[in-house]
Write a protein that holds these residues in place. Sequence first.
Motif, PDB file in Angstrom:
ATOM      1  N   PHE A 191       0.838  -1.200   0.000  1.00 29.98           N
ATOM      2  CA  PHE A 191       0.000   0.000   0.000  1.00 29.98           C
ATOM      3  C   PHE A 191       0.878   1.257   0.000  1.00 29.98           C
ATOM      4  N   LEU A 192       1.923   1.241   0.833  1.00 30.35           N
ATOM      5  CA  LEU A 192       2.792   2.418   0.927  1.00 30.35           C
ATOM      6  C   LEU A 192       3.532   2.671  -0.388  1.00 30.35           C
ATOM      7  N   VAL A 193       3.990   1.571  -0.997  1.00 37.78           N
ATOM      8  CA  VAL A 193       4.705   1.725  -2.275  1.00 37.78           C
ATOM      9  C   VAL A 193       3.776   2.365  -3.303  1.00 37.78           C
ATOM     10  N   ASN A 194       2.517   1.896  -3.315  1.00 38.04           N
ATOM     11  CA  ASN A 194       1.531   2.455  -4.251  1.00 38.04           C
ATOM     12  C   ASN A 194       1.228   3.907  -3.976  1.00 38.04           C
ATOM     13  N   GLU A 195       1.022   4.199  -2.674  1.00 36.52           N
ATOM     14  CA  GLU A 195       0.703   5.583  -2.306  1.00 36.52           C
ATOM     15  C   GLU A 195       1.857   6.511  -2.672  1.00 36.52           C
ATOM     16  N   ALA A 196       3.073   6.025  -2.472  1.00 41.24           N
ATOM     17  CA  ALA A 196       4.243   6.849  -2.816  1.00 41.24           C
ATOM     18  C   ALA A 196       4.224   7.116  -4.321  1.00 41.24           C
ATOM     19  N   GLU A 197       3.947   6.062  -5.066  1.00 41.60           N
ATOM     20  CA  GLU A 197       3.918   6.229  -6.523  1.00 41.60           C
ATOM     21  C   GLU A 197       2.859   7.256  -6.917  1.00 41.60           C
ATOM     22  N   LYS A 198       1.696   7.141  -6.242  1.00 42.80           N
ATOM     23  CA  LYS A 198       0.629   8.111  -6.548  1.00 42.80           C
ATOM     24  C   LYS A 198       1.089   9.527  -6.237  1.00 42.80           C
ATOM     25  N   ALA A 199       1.892   9.650  -5.159  1.00 45.12           N
ATOM     26  CA  ALA A 199       2.376  10.986  -4.779  1.00 45.12           C
ATOM     27  C   ALA A 199       3.526  11.441  -5.685  1.00 45.12           C
ATOM     28  N   GLY A 200       3.966  10.552  -6.562  1.00 45.92           N
ATOM     29  CA  GLY A 200       5.007  10.949  -7.524  1.00 45.92           C
ATOM     30  C   GLY A 200       6.427  10.710  -7.054  1.00 45.92           C
ATOM     31  N   ILE A 201       6.589   9.828  -6.041  1.00 49.91           N
ATOM     32  CA  ILE A 201       7.943   9.505  -5.582  1.00 49.91           C
ATOM     33  C   ILE A 201       8.108   7.983  -5.485  1.00 49.91           C
ATOM     34  N   LYS A 202       9.360   7.568  -5.385  1.00 54.04           N
ATOM     35  CA  LYS A 202       9.622   6.138  -5.207  1.00 54.04           C
ATOM     36  C   LYS A 202       9.692   5.820  -3.710  1.00 54.04           C
ATOM     37  N   PHE A 203       9.818   4.526  -3.422  1.00 53.42           N
ATOM     38  CA  PHE A 203       9.767   4.102  -2.021  1.00 53.42           C
ATOM     39  C   PHE A 203      10.940   3.173  -1.703  1.00 53.42           C
ATOM     40  N   GLY A 204      11.562   3.413  -0.571  1.00 49.18           N
ATOM     41  CA  GLY A 204      12.658   2.552  -0.130  1.00 49.18           C
ATOM     42  C   GLY A 204      12.432   2.111   1.308  1.00 49.18           C
ATOM     43  N   ILE A 205      13.171   1.105   1.758  1.00 49.90           N
ATOM     44  CA  ILE A 205      12.889   0.553   3.086  1.00 49.90           C
ATOM     45  C   ILE A 205      14.153   0.151   3.841  1.00 49.90           C
ATOM     46  N   TRP A 206      14.057   0.253   5.177  1.00 47.79           N
ATOM     47  CA  TRP A 206      15.142  -0.100   6.093  1.00 47.79           C
ATOM     48  C   TRP A 206      15.006  -1.558   6.535  1.00 47.79           C
ATOM     49  N   VAL A 207      16.115  -2.258   6.583  1.00 46.08           N
ATOM     50  CA  VAL A 207      16.123  -3.605   7.178  1.00 46.08           C
ATOM     51  C   VAL A 207      17.408  -3.775   7.993  1.00 46.08           C
ATOM     52  N   GLU A 208      17.338  -4.662   8.945  1.00 42.68           N
ATOM     53  CA  GLU A 208      18.548  -5.025   9.703  1.00 42.68           C
ATOM     54  C   GLU A 208      18.543  -6.546   9.817  1.00 42.68           C
ATOM     55  N   PRO A 209      18.754  -7.228   8.692  1.00 42.08           N
ATOM     56  CA  PRO A 209      18.393  -8.646   8.607  1.00 42.08           C
ATOM     57  C   PRO A 209      19.297  -9.605   9.348  1.00 42.08           C
ATOM     58  N   GLU A 210      20.464  -9.146   9.802  1.00 42.34           N
ATOM     59  CA  GLU A 210      21.389 -10.081  10.472  1.00 42.34           C
ATOM     60  C   GLU A 210      21.149 -10.159  11.980  1.00 42.34           C
ATOM     61  N   MET A 211      20.122  -9.452  12.465  1.00 41.79           N
ATOM     62  CA  MET A 211      20.004  -9.274  13.912  1.00 41.79           C
ATOM     63  C   MET A 211      18.678  -9.779  14.473  1.00 41.79           C
ATOM     64  N   VAL A 212      18.673  -9.929  15.788  1.00 45.94           N
ATOM     65  CA  VAL A 212      17.447 -10.394  16.457  1.00 45.94           C
ATOM     66  C   VAL A 212      17.360  -9.807  17.875  1.00 45.94           C
ATOM     67  N   ASN A 213      16.163  -9.374  18.237  1.00 46.34           N
ATOM     68  CA  ASN A 213      15.925  -9.033  19.646  1.00 46.34           C
ATOM     69  C   ASN A 213      15.545 -10.314  20.370  1.00 46.34           C
ATOM     70  N   PRO A 214      16.012 -10.523  21.598  1.00 45.25           N
ATOM     71  CA  PRO A 214      15.536 -11.696  22.348  1.00 45.25           C
ATOM     72  C   PRO A 214      14.017 -11.660  22.501  1.00 45.25           C
ATOM     73  N   LYS A 215      13.464 -10.448  22.480  1.00 45.01           N
ATOM     74  CA  LYS A 215      12.009 -10.335  22.510  1.00 45.01           C
ATOM     75  C   LYS A 215      11.502 -10.353  21.069  1.00 45.01           C
ATOM     76  N   SER A 216      11.451 -11.547  20.518  1.00 45.16           N
ATOM     77  CA  SER A 216      10.959 -11.677  19.133  1.00 45.16           C
ATOM     78  C   SER A 216      10.505 -13.115  18.928  1.00 45.16           C
ATOM     79  N   GLU A 217       9.664 -13.296  17.937  1.00 44.08           N
ATOM     80  CA  GLU A 217       9.220 -14.660  17.618  1.00 44.08           C
ATOM     81  C   GLU A 217      10.374 -15.471  17.031  1.00 44.08           C
ATOM     82  N   LEU A 218      11.231 -14.779  16.302  1.00 42.68           N
ATOM     83  CA  LEU A 218      12.363 -15.483  15.691  1.00 42.68           C
ATOM     84  C   LEU A 218      13.250 -16.108  16.777  1.00 42.68           C
ATOM     85  N   TYR A 219      13.513 -15.338  17.816  1.00 38.23           N
ATOM     86  CA  TYR A 219      14.344 -15.844  18.906  1.00 38.23           C
ATOM     87  C   TYR A 219      13.658 -17.025  19.598  1.00 38.23           C
TER      88      TYR A 219
END
Length: 721
Positions: free
Chosen positions: A378-406
């Motif tokens: 939805f955000l990518v689409n809305e950004a496109e409608k607003a005339g801009i592109k969309f990018g995103i942050w990730v920190e894929p090598e990490m985990v909080n002990p308070k997480s389902e992954l952990y």
Amino acid sequence: MFCACKLNAQVTIVVKSKDNALALKTDKDSLLYISYFGAALKEDSLYKRVSDEYRLSDANNSMTNNAYTPAGTWNLLEPALEIEQADGNHSVELKYVSHSTKTEKQNVFLTSVVLKDPVYPVEVILNYRVYFNENIIEQWSVIKNNNPKKAIRLDKYASANLYFARDKFFLRQYHGGWAGEMKPEEHELTAGIKTLDSKLGTRANLFQPPSFVLAFNKPSDEDNGEVLLGTLAWTGNFKIDFEKDGFNNLRLIAGINPYASQYLLAAKSSFETPAFIYAYSQHGVGTASRNMHRWARNYKIPDGNGSRQTLLNNWEATYFDFDESKLTGLFKGAKELGVDLFLLDDGWFGNKYPRNDDRAGLGDWQENRKKLPNGIPFLVNEAEKAGIKFGIWVEPEMVNPKSELYEKHRDWVIRQPDRKEYYFRNQLVLDLTNPDVQQYVFSILDTLLTKNPKLAFIKWDCNAVMYNAHSAYLQKKNIPQSHIYVEYVKGLYQVLERFRKKYPDIHMMLCSGGGGRADYKALSYFTEFWPSDNTDPYERIFIQWENSYFFPAITSCNHVTDWSKTSIKFRTDVAMMGKAGFDIVVDKLSANDKSFAVAALKDYASVNKIIWHGDMYRLVNPWKNSTASLMYASADRSSAVIFNYLTDRRYNNNSSIDPVKLKGLDPAKNYQLKEINLYPGQNAVFSANKVLSGDFLMNVGVNVRLSQSHPSVVIEVQQVP
Ligand code: GLA
């Protein structure tokens, strides 16, 4: 292929670039040593005679200046290679066997030298890749265990071993921490060993990067003198030793840090070390930096000669506190500002443990349903409608002990099974030595891009160091724990390699809580990096200045934020020395601030190619003056842009008295100077259309009239007929 056919015939090998040469020579016992490092000699035949002029006695010769110093025989100096052989013997000796040079592509030549142990089945190949016109060498080694049945143990396995015969040596090294990266210190090296290293595992450069300036005979200077810029292309623990030996010469040994990293090399296998990259110049650090920048743009960084996307980031604008409507509200501002894309930062994921602060959710890469009920698409689409592109942050090598992954995959986490957990920013590191974890990390990115093919930018972060370095995977596989630091980095490269194969074009920012990971191997996967979370422009001038020794402006992400109370003009002017971005709430800007920012981005669009692709000249050093000036000039010298800042705002420190001398122009041509990035209502420091000759501008200079009321001045320089 050349070979030492006659028994012990002395062989000279010359590794040459446009201006420089490194000569290697064998002694009467076929040991290989460095006989010359300096300006290229006019006649190739003379290299073999260099060593005649040095009086290093035979007893020490070929060891102090050995081309790859082995340990355990008669060497008593810091080794480059230390091996425990299959039978437990702790010695290795290396004798020259052969060498060859091949053209890899235009301008790129690879010289490989084969060395062998006369007693044990161990072979080492020293590789020197020369980028001829840029005067850059990438040096690495390959260690081969030719034992058909048994493993050997590598206790030290450096990438490069160099030797410099000079009178004095000055090292410019860096230290720092979060929000205080790249603090320089320059000092003369004294007898003994000086070490730069990291033992952090991940975010390895947090306190010290593997980059340095070595100046010969006198402290480093911008335009004069012999210097070597060095940096290790390894995203993990490194160790760089500078050993001043008994002859008062300098031995340099750079590579992976052997700390807790003994490496078992299986029968019939080899280990390739990372590359140590260096730029040597006889004309000061300016030339060396420009060479390194050109090399990086031409050969290392993805899309190094392309363009970059300006962006609006929401990190400092919202931190974790946002929802769909707040974000889409920011899109409008991004469009008004005129940036290319919107970058959504941390806080968009986690449901059982929502990522509402940095204590939870890391590892659970599903959109938070409360904040983002319609997900990222939805955000990518809305950004496109607003005339801009969309990018995103990730920190894929990490985990909080308070997480389902952990909860699900505790065995994927780097931790000691029977010890207390220690956290860095409330998180732990995932075990990338494990192929399942590599697959998982890859799939985070792959899923995002598969679901959102229009995603235009990724910010890949890495905010923790490795505590309690222990891998359940290595244990299960009976692989020594001492492989963890090396295998982690290799696992990371495996993921990045796979990612880049599938997504070669997407632009990606390398972030590690700031500049905790900026090295040239990581940067071969990333188009740019985040030098520091510290976005105070006064601090940034210094951080960007120091990074400019090693990295071209096109790689430096500089954002305008509200971190400091300085004017938006000052902040924007500093951010423009690289890839500019914003991290503010556009709606909160005053009308004048907003119209300044909009106009400044337009000015930026007209000069950004010069900044990104041009030659950088450091004109006035802020460490020695109360101002800073940097200049970027197009390769054809037809246009340039100069950034000037008052860096000391103390009372009555109004302006530099002296003119700023420009560099890199054509002395015979005339140039028109025009101040750009003016704040609404602000008068230019000199009348538009000031025309001066290149000769005048480089010998006399131009007074940029910095003052308390006009503390930053950006000047566009255009050749006129
Ligand atoms: C790190 C980065 C910041 C921001 C935060 C998000 O500190 O350096 O730019 O992305 O993480 O948690």
